[in-house]
Scaffold this active site. Structure first.
Site, mmCIF file in Angstrom:
data_model
loop_
_atom_site.group_PDB
_atom_site.id
_atom_site.type_symbol
_atom_site.label_atom_id
_atom_site.label_comp_id
_atom_site.label_asym_id
_atom_site.label_seq_id
_atom_site.Cartn_x
_atom_site.Cartn_y
_atom_site.Cartn_z
ATOM 1 N N ARG A 73 -25.162 54.346 67.706
ATOM 2 C CA ARG A 73 -24.838 55.162 68.880
ATOM 3 C C ARG A 73 -26.028 55.261 69.821
ATOM 4 O O ARG A 73 -27.182 55.087 69.422
ATOM 5 C CB ARG A 73 -24.430 56.582 68.448
ATOM 6 N N LYS A 217 -12.744 49.451 54.724
ATOM 7 C CA LYS A 217 -12.289 49.428 56.114
ATOM 8 C C LYS A 217 -12.707 48.101 56.751
ATOM 9 O O LYS A 217 -13.891 47.774 56.797
ATOM 10 C CB LYS A 217 -12.880 50.615 56.874
#
Length: 471
Positions: A73, A217
């Site tokens: 981020r 995932k």
């Protein structure tokens, strides 16, 4: 009868008792605790409330803990958000001081070593595109290809993948311990690239005392190349279409989704299809026609479960989103043609209990039985049954509370707590099963069911008997 399961993410919009009870009654089968948000105490409280309401409503409901993973981020801005214009220069650097319209900090300085001049960075799920024009020791100088509003802490992906961040961070390790304490039924590992990361997660979970099944995932380019090995190391996969689309391009995702779901079923693994399935219902009481088709196609592709994220965590219509998804799943399930003869032709078995499970589905389908009943300690028999596309409901009876939680995610399977007396003889057992099915309205006198169990009773992995019984 709806066979496809619904996973709903809990958040501010769905954590009060009244709303959560309505969600369970609307059809939620598994709740998702997103460890990217919220505190440990909030997750503990939500898990406790889910269990209390599941018992109150007599609904079998599982709990999935979703690890945050190495989400790369940007930092924050002095004004919380800035507007970037196409063609302007924008700097990403290791200085975590608040940014402005010319620069912002990075929470992952290793990004500088992972990229080269000419690479394209995608921010905020691809809404902002930056091309790297210069590398410095502590910064990347980029040119804005696609501008827009950029706010605090938005995620960064590299087009085409190739970021070196490991799947498990220090926070994830702490959250695995929290998941073990809570007793989640499933643990989802984010940004998996290699099977070794799933092995590490399983080792950490077992060391913490967790018997959770592990979900990988699939959201990195590297995971596609290593899909079979990751499936082998996992109990199931989640098609996490958000970050996956950012890395491989949105046009590639539908075909990849079909491939991942098909391969999961071939390898006897579970599957969840996720991300923006009914995104418009964050603000709308009804889904779009495109969203309805998206959910239905995932069901027709054979997914075990479809997942709601922001729709139930932060949306204005969480209950309506679950109700809409349940309607679509039920309709798609009813129209899903079974072709068992073609699917099972030439199939070979390596275990007796697997052969019994498949025989029950094949025989039940051709005899037109009302339901299949599987007595199972580990859940393996029910798992094999649920890998075969059929219209038959499967009632999995287990005395193990951990197995009961695992069964909540299996397509077509209704978990039932059943105290099995090892001293019971088959005649007594069938009497108990008949009483259970008739009292719950799952079958009626005169109807036929298929029953699988093991003799001697009460031993895991021992299903060796199939009986066709008329009630």
């Amino acid at each position: 009868m709806r066979h496809t399961k619904i996973v709903a993410t809990l958040g501010p919009a769905s954590s009060d008792p009244a709303t959560l009870e309505r969600l369970l009654l609307a059809g939620v089968d598994v709740v998702r605790l997103n460890f990217s948000h919220g505190t440990a105490d909030e997750h503990r409280a939500r898990a406790s409330l889910v269990r209390a309401l599941a018992q109150q409503t007599q609904r079998p409901v599982g709990i999935l803990g979703d690890l945050q993973g190495p989400k790369i981020r940007i930092g924050r801005f002095t004004t919380n958000a800035v507007t970037l214009s196409k063609g302007q220069r924008f700097r990403l650097d290791c200085d975590l001081a608040p940014g402005d319209a010319t620069r912002v900090g990075l929470d992952y300085p290793e990004l500088i070593d992972d990229v080269e001049v000419g690479d394209i960075l995608l921010l905020d799920d691809g809404k902002i595109r930056l091309q790297i024009v210069e590398k410095c020791a502590d910064a990347l100088i980029t040119q804005v290809l696609v501008g827009g509003t950029l706010s605090n802490h938005k995620g960064i992906n590299k087009l085409g993948g190739g970021l070196s961040a490991p799947a498990l961070t220090a926070k994830d390790r702490a959250d695995i311990a929290l998941a073990a304490e809570i007793g989640v039924d499933y643990l989802a590992v984010s940004f998996v690239k290699h099977a070794e990361e799933m092995h590490e997660a399983r080792h950490l979970a077992r060391a913490a005392g967790s018997r959770a099944r592990l979900i990988a995932k699939i959201e990195r380019v590297e995971a596609i190349a290593n899909l079979d090995a990751i499936l082998e190391a996992s109990d199931g996969v989640m098609v996490a279409r958000g970050d996956l689309a950012v890395e491989v391009g949105d046009a590639a995702v539908p075909a990849l989704q079909k491939r991942i779901l098909r391969r999961a079923r071939e390898m006897n693994r579970l599957s969840i299809t996720a991300t923006q399935m009914m995104e418009s219902m964050v603000h709308s009481p009804v889904p779009t026609r495109a969203e309805v088709s998206d959910v239905a196609n995932a069901v027709l592709d054979g997914t075990d479960a479809v997942m709601l994220s922001a729709e139930t965590a932060a949306g204005q219509y969480p209950v309506e989103a679950v109700e809409a998804m349940a309607r679509v799943c039920a309709e798609a399930d009813a129209s899903n043609d079974a072709h068992l003869d073609q699917e099972l032709l030439g199939r070979r078995f390596h275990r007796v209990d697997e052969a019994i499970a498949v025989s029950a589905v094949w025989s039940g389908y051709h005899l037109g039985v009302k339901a299949i009943v599987a007595l199972t300690q580990s859940g393996a028999t029910a798992l094999w049954m649920s890998r075969i596309a059929s219209i038959l409901p499967i009632y999995a009876l287990t005395p193990d509370p951990v197995t009961f939680g695992h069964l909540t995610l299996f397509r077509q399977v209704t978990p039932v707590r059943f105290d099995l007396n090892p001293a019971s003889d088959p005649a007594m057992l069938l009497t108990q099963i008949r009483t259970l099915l008739v009292s719950n309205g799952w079958a009626a006198p005169g109807e036929t069911i298929a029953v699988t169990f093991g003799e001697p009773m009460g031993q895991p992995g021992g299903s060796n008997t199939l009986k066709i019984v008329t009630l």
